[in-house]
Enzyme design. Structure first.
Site, PDB file in Angstrom:
ATOM      1  N   ASP A  13      64.101 -30.244 105.436  1.00 50.86           N
ATOM      2  CA  ASP A  13      63.252 -31.305 106.006  1.00 50.86           C
ATOM      3  C   ASP A  13      62.877 -32.360 104.974  1.00 50.86           C
ATOM      4  OD1 ASP A  13      63.084 -29.789 108.496  1.00 50.86           O
ATOM      5  OD2 ASP A  13      61.704 -28.483 107.420  1.00 50.86           O
ATOM      6  N   LYS A  16      67.069 -35.811 104.490  1.00 54.20           N
ATOM      7  CA  LYS A  16      68.490 -36.002 104.194  1.00 54.20           C
ATOM      8  C   LYS A  16      69.177 -36.895 105.218  1.00 54.20           C
ATOM      9  CE  LYS A  16      69.179 -31.544 104.259  1.00 54.20           C
ATOM     10  NZ  LYS A  16      67.765 -31.143 104.449  1.00 54.20           N
ATOM     11  N   ASN A  38      70.584 -25.277 114.337  1.00 54.53           N
ATOM     12  CA  ASN A  38      69.230 -24.988 113.872  1.00 54.53           C
ATOM     13  C   ASN A  38      68.717 -26.118 112.992  1.00 54.53           C
ATOM     14  OD1 ASN A  38      71.112 -24.380 111.875  1.00 54.53           O
ATOM     15  ND2 ASN A  38      69.911 -22.716 110.994  1.00 54.53           N
ATOM     16  N   ALA A  39      69.597 -27.023 112.609  1.00 55.69           N
ATOM     17  CA  ALA A  39      69.207 -28.163 111.783  1.00 55.69           C
ATOM     18  C   ALA A  39      68.755 -29.315 112.674  1.00 55.69           C
ATOM     19  CB  ALA A  39      70.386 -28.615 110.929  1.00 55.69           C
ATOM     20  N   GLY A  40      67.963 -30.206 112.107  1.00 58.00           N
ATOM     21  CA  GLY A  40      67.558 -31.401 112.836  1.00 58.00           C
ATOM     22  C   GLY A  40      67.394 -32.554 111.877  1.00 58.00           C
ATOM     23  N   HIS A  41      68.298 -33.542 111.962  1.00 57.73           N
ATOM     24  CA  HIS A  41      68.214 -34.717 111.099  1.00 57.73           C
ATOM     25  C   HIS A  41      67.687 -35.892 111.917  1.00 57.73           C
ATOM     26  CE1 HIS A  41      71.380 -33.109 108.026  1.00 57.73           C
ATOM     27  NE2 HIS A  41      70.225 -32.500 107.971  1.00 57.73           N
ATOM     28  N   THR A  42      66.539 -36.411 111.514  1.00 59.20           N
ATOM     29  CA  THR A  42      65.907 -37.513 112.227  1.00 59.20           C
ATOM     30  C   THR A  42      66.265 -38.832 111.553  1.00 59.20           C
ATOM     31  OG1 THR A  42      64.068 -36.073 112.842  1.00 59.20           O
ATOM     32  CG2 THR A  42      63.710 -38.444 113.028  1.00 59.20           C
ATOM     33  N   GLN A 223      69.324 -27.836 106.145  1.00 55.51           N
ATOM     34  CA  GLN A 223      68.331 -27.004 105.448  1.00 55.51           C
ATOM     35  C   GLN A 223      68.189 -27.431 103.979  1.00 55.51           C
ATOM     36  OE1 GLN A 223      70.884 -24.934 107.350  1.00 55.51           O
ATOM     37  NE2 GLN A 223      69.581 -25.310 109.096  1.00 55.51           N
ATOM     38  N   THR A 300      62.674 -27.712 116.571  1.00 55.39           N
ATOM     39  CA  THR A 300      61.797 -26.837 117.358  1.00 55.39           C
ATOM     40  C   THR A 300      60.453 -27.459 117.692  1.00 55.39           C
ATOM     41  OG1 THR A 300      60.826 -25.864 115.374  1.00 55.39           O
ATOM     42  CG2 THR A 300      62.819 -24.818 116.249  1.00 55.39           C
ATOM     43  N   ARG A 302      57.999 -27.229 115.743  1.00 58.13           N
ATOM     44  CA  ARG A 302      56.990 -26.419 115.063  1.00 58.13           C
ATOM     45  C   ARG A 302      56.310 -27.216 113.956  1.00 58.13           C
ATOM     46  NH1 ARG A 302      60.125 -21.069 113.194  1.00 58.13           N
ATOM     47  NH2 ARG A 302      61.693 -22.647 112.708  1.00 58.13           N
ATOM     48  N   ARG A 304      55.086 -28.053 110.403  1.00 57.18           N
ATOM     49  CA  ARG A 304      55.530 -27.614 109.084  1.00 57.18           C
ATOM     50  C   ARG A 304      54.328 -27.270 108.205  1.00 57.18           C
ATOM     51  NH1 ARG A 304      59.376 -32.781 108.979  1.00 57.18           N
ATOM     52  NH2 ARG A 304      61.096 -31.970 110.244  1.00 57.18           N
ATOM     53  N   GLY A 414      59.440 -44.889 103.872  1.00 55.48           N
ATOM     54  CA  GLY A 414      59.355 -44.924 105.326  1.00 55.48           C
ATOM     55  C   GLY A 414      60.586 -44.297 105.938  1.00 55.48           C
TER      56      GLY A 414
END
Length: 431
Positions: A13, A16, A38-42, A223, A300, A302, A304, A414
């Site tokens: 998180d 990246k 399971n990864a999430g890149h925003t 990750q 998820t 969730r 952090r 930002g």
């Protein structure tokens, strides 16, 4: 030809996705080499908010080729959903996205097994996303996994499916009969197989050809190093190797072809899920960092866990990855926080540890030894030159460099790629 690995050097998180999107303008090819959905890149692109789970962030940059490497575990349903999401938002995917035929597939029983492991009575939870990632990697290492090449061939896939279902039958009973589980998989099989087929390539050959044609190739991890199955806070880790060395195993790139490694890190520390976190703040300041930094899991949702910068953990990660360059994110979140603290060592009982320990008991009991620095005031969002930053902000950045042993290539203020200060003109991939 030039290759760059972008890797997280904390617990994931770190931002990246934004950095890969920023540097992706220069790349010809972007490769994801481990993990799963399971990864999430925003990423913020053209004012739009994108959350990507399997597809490399480079897909948002027109004309770039993207590869999901063999080290990734691929849920065909999740990939189809993500491709549809991108196409609905006018991002062209076909002809630009490719998937290695040696990547392993996630099926419904992997998700069931993940839930089963997390819910085991008397066993500490890891805090997984329950997406089936770990069980798919377990099958891979146990040599009973199903790869994309197998999935595309019904004559090969169906016997493998039967064998896996029979083996897992005693554990799967709570989720329904084998007949029901089999039916659920086969109901969508033909459609998903037809969907996948146009994307599938021989991954190592794809990368070899790109390098032979002098492409600039960017490798994107999911990750972070402290979640690496070998070098992280085991057993509270992911099931793959996010470290730079994982590129070779997860894509087929030869080790001698890695040119540079860029480590991405936050100006403070976060982690999702269970496990040791020496610098965690469980007070109002921790909640302030969470709200300011919008620290909620992209996959998820969730919240952090948030804490001070941990130089012990990051130095460990920088060395393992060989990160010659760093990208610092979310410095703006620390505006008005005084003092700023940095963990420079741990205390365990009477021992002082200056290197990150492998012993899980030491990790759990470690108490941070802090160095304090004065904070900085005023908004730094929108600043485009390092010299514009307040003196104390610059001192903080320089102290992080000294403590972790690598140079800052850029500082992010930002979420959009324009909100980035380039620190060192020698960084070979500067935007």
């Amino acid at each position: 030809m030039s290759t760059l690995v972008v890797v997280g050097v904390q617990w994931g998180d770190e931002g990246k996705g934004k950095i890969v999107h920023l540097l992706g303008k220069q790349a010809d090819t972007v490769v994801r080499y481990q993990g799963g959905n399971n990864a999430g890149h925003t990423v913020i692109f053209d004012g739009k908010h994108f959350v990507l789970h399997l597809v490399p962030s480079g897909i948002l940059e027109p004309g770039k080729k993207c590869l999901i490497g063999n080290g990734v575990v691929v849920d065909p349903e999740a990939l189809e959903e993500e491709v549809k999401f991108l196409e609905k938002r006018k991002i062209r995917v076909k002809g630009r996205l490719f998937v290695s035929d040696a990547a392993h597939v996630i099926l419904s029983y992997h998700r069931y097994m993940d839930c089963l492991h997390e819910d085991r009575a008397g066993v500490g939870k890891i805090g997984t996303t329950r997406r089936g990632i770990g069980p798919a990697y377990s099958d891979k290492v146990g040599r009973i996994g199903i790869r994309i090449a197998d999935y595309l061939n019904p004559e090969g896939f169906l016997p493998l499916l039967e064998s896996n279902l029979r083996e897992k039958a005693p554990l799967l009973r709570r989720f329904g009969s084998l007949k029901e589980i089999r039916h659920g998989i086969l109901k969508r099989y033909n459609g998903l197989r037809r969907f996948l087929e146009p994307f599938v390539v021989n991954g190592p050959q794809f990368i070899f050809k790109a390098i032979e044609e002098n492409d600039k190739v960017l490798f994107e991890s999911a990750q972070g190093t402290m979640l690496d199955v070998d070098f992280g806070t085991y057993p509270f880790v992911t099931s793959s190797n996010p470290v730079a060395g994982g590129v070779c195993i997860g894509s087929g790139l030869a080790p001698t072809r890695i040119d540079d490694v860029l480590g991405v890190l936050k100006a403070y520390t976060t982690r999702v899920g269970e496990g040791p976190f020496p610098t965690e703040l469980k007070d109002a300041l921790g909640e302030t960092l969470r709200q300011r930094g919008m620290e909620f899991g992209a996959t998820t949702g969730r919240p952090r866990r948030c804490g001070w910068f941990d130089a012990v953990a990051v130095r460990h990660a920088v060395r393992i990855n060989g990160s010659s360059w760093l990208a610092l994110t979310k410095l703006d979140v620390l505006e008005g926080v005084h003092p700023l603290k940095i963990a420079v060592a741990y205390r365990v009982g009477k021992k002082v540890l200056r290197e990150f320990p492998s012993d899980r008991q030491y990790q759990a009991e470690a108490q941070p030894i802090y160095e304090s620095m004065p904070g900085f005031q005023g908004s730094i969002r929108g600043m485009t030159r390092y010299s514009q930053l307040p003196v104390n902000a610059r001192r903080y950045v320089k102290r992080l460099e000294e403590l972790v042993g690598a140079k800052m290539a850029m500082v992010s203020l930002g979420r959009s790629r324009e909100e980035t200060i380039i620190m060192d003109s020698k960084f070979p991939w500067k935007p």
